[in-house]
Enzyme design. Structure first.
Site, mmCIF file in Angstrom:
data_model
loop_
_atom_site.group_PDB
_atom_site.id
_atom_site.type_symbol
_atom_site.label_atom_id
_atom_site.label_comp_id
_atom_site.label_asym_id
_atom_site.label_seq_id
_atom_site.Cartn_x
_atom_site.Cartn_y
_atom_site.Cartn_z
ATOM 1 C CG HIS A 196 5.595 15.944 4.302
ATOM 2 N ND1 HIS A 196 5.624 17.282 4.611
ATOM 3 C CD2 HIS A 196 4.391 15.716 3.740
ATOM 4 C CE1 HIS A 196 4.480 17.845 4.254
ATOM 5 N NE2 HIS A 196 3.718 16.911 3.715
ATOM 6 C CD GLU A 255 6.766 13.219 7.847
ATOM 7 O OE1 GLU A 255 7.832 13.637 7.344
ATOM 8 O OE2 GLU A 255 5.904 13.969 8.349
#
Length: 281
Positions: A172, A247
């Site tokens: 992500h 992330e």
């Protein structure tokens, strides 16, 4: 090596918030490495001449070591979101099991850079490069989705699709409101019933974080190791194997957005994830 694609038909998730940060995982809203594609080949073709050149002996040795570690392993890779999510709000807003007795939305559209480069495009590009490096090194790769034009799958399936794998890495990028926020962070599930798997997930987070830290900036909001423990992410809660959400950086930070939009930057992210996976094994 033959790749096995397990692509559940469905969709993608809802956004939750950590204070001061907007999220970009399917469900969350919150605050000079060597290319292994070249290493595993042992040789590199000159981009200018097309002539094969002998690989550096140390790179060849490293490639053989990686192959010895990964041969026979099954790696589940989840490129976050999907390119068609925005066109199907009724599907991605459908409630699915969150893995802790509740429900949450199937998925979200993800975030984007200020130039409208979508998170789904970034995660798909990095996943393809990581897929190539892993399969070249002898691993079998299982992807949560087969392309970047579909919808979903839902966040619960983004955990269960990896049931037969050795580990799961969900890729992500974050989307904090402030463009000054910078850095990667890694999410592992908060303690639940399966303490052994969750401990292995934290070890995986540390391994990936260490390799990411050699090339990229850790987000200090998540501590020295840039690791977050959360109980609310269905993909992690529904995983039966060690699993992390990475992330990779902040898409609204101009300098990080530039890296994410470039093919060379995407390769660096893929290489860092590859190294983290190898080191964990």
């Amino acid at each position: 090596m033959r790749q096995r694609l397990l692509v559940p038909i469905l969709l993608a998730s809802a956004a939750l918030c950590l204070p001061g940060l907007a999220a970009c995982s399917d469900e969350s809203s919150a605050p000079g490495q060597t290319s292994h594609a070249a290493e595993t080949a042992g040789r590199s073709a000159s981009a200018d001449t097309g002539v094969e050149e002998e690989g550096n002996p140390s790179e060849t040795a490293s490639a053989k070591a990686d192959e010895a570690v990964l041969k026979g392993k099954v790696i589940a890779i989840d490129p976050g979101h999907n390119g068609g999510n925005a066109q199907h709000p009724e599907e991605i807003n459908r409630q699915v099991p969150d893995g802790r007795g509740g429900t949450k939305a199937c998925n979200t559209t993800g975030t984007s850079t200020n130039s409208d480069y979508p998170e789904a495009d970034f995660t798909w590009a990095v996943a393809q490069k990581l897929n190539t490096s892993l399969t070249d090194a002898g691993a079998e790769v299982v992807l949560s989705r087969k392309d970047n034009e579909g919808v979903g799958p839902c966040v619960d399936e983004r955990g269960t699709f990896a049931d037969d794998a050795d580990l799961l890495v969900s890729i992500h990028a974050n989307g904090s409101e402030s463009s000054s926020v910078k850095g990667f962070h890694i999410i592992a599930a908060d303690p639940g019933e399966d303490e052994k798997t969750e401990k292995a997930s934290v070890d995986l987070a540390k391994s990936v974080g260490s390799s990411m830290g050699e090339e990229f900036t850790p987000n200090s909001a998540y501590g020295k190791d840039a690791i977050s423990r959360r109980p609310d992410l269905a993909g992690l809660n529904n995983a039966s194997v060690p699993a992390v959400i990475v992330e990779c950086g902040e898409m609204r930070n101009p300098s990080e957005a530039k890296i994410m939009e470039s093919k060379s930057g995407q390769r660096k992210y893929a290489d860092a994830l590859f190294d983290g996976i190898v080191d964990w094994f």
